[in-house]
Design an enzyme around this catalytic site. Structure first.
Site, PDB file in Angstrom:
ATOM      1  CG  ASP A 163      37.565  28.095  45.454  1.00 25.99           C
ATOM      2  OD1 ASP A 163      37.491  29.262  45.892  1.00 25.99           O
ATOM      3  OD2 ASP A 163      38.578  27.639  44.894  1.00 25.99           O
ATOM      4  CG  ASP A 182      40.251  29.285  39.219  1.00 28.71           C
ATOM      5  OD1 ASP A 182      40.722  30.361  38.772  1.00 28.71           O
ATOM      6  OD2 ASP A 182      40.404  28.915  40.391  1.00 28.71           O
ATOM      7  CG  LEU A 234      39.573  26.459  50.038  1.00 27.19           C
ATOM      8  CD1 LEU A 234      40.389  27.097  51.150  1.00 27.19           C
ATOM      9  CD2 LEU A 234      38.387  27.333  49.659  1.00 27.19           C
ATOM     10  CB  CYS A 235      41.739  28.011  44.156  1.00 24.08           C
ATOM     11  SG  CYS A 235      42.737  28.335  42.703  1.00 24.08           S
ATOM     12  N   PRO A 236      43.706  25.249  44.130  1.00 21.87           N
ATOM     13  CG  PRO A 236      45.595  24.227  43.128  1.00 21.87           C
ATOM     14  CD  PRO A 236      45.102  24.880  44.429  1.00 21.87           C
TER      15      PRO A 236
END
Length: 85
Positions: free
Chosen positions: A42, A48, A15-17
């Site tokens: 994600d 992103d 998951l981010c980041p």
């Protein structure tokens, strides 16, 4: 004819980041123009990764969604000099 990627990253489940951080680390180890293929699940990476490329001077070669797996090809851009303080 397309150039095969210099490196493939399987970042599904992160998951981010983390996907962008791992992509950035991988690109630093490669010469200018080398392509990294990245797989991620994600959904935030859809925003992103292009933003990261635009901000860091790398080139987003392609982005596609294959049954929920987001697949990116990113070419390493030139090194940018550190800003003077």
């Amino acid at each position: 004819m397309t150039t095969p990627p210099a490196l493939s990253l399987d970042l599904r489940g992160l998951l981010c980041p983390l996907p962008v951080l791992r992509l950035a680390k991988a690109l630093r180890s490669l010469p200018e123009g080398a392509v990294v293929e990245m797989q991620a699940t994600d959904r935030a990476s859809w925003i992103d990764v292009p933003h990261f490329c635009a901000q860091s001077g790398h080139r987003l070669v392609s982005a596609r969604d294959e049954a929920g797996v987001l697949i990116y090809a990113v070419a390493r851009g030139p090194d940018r000099p550190e800003p003077e303080s």
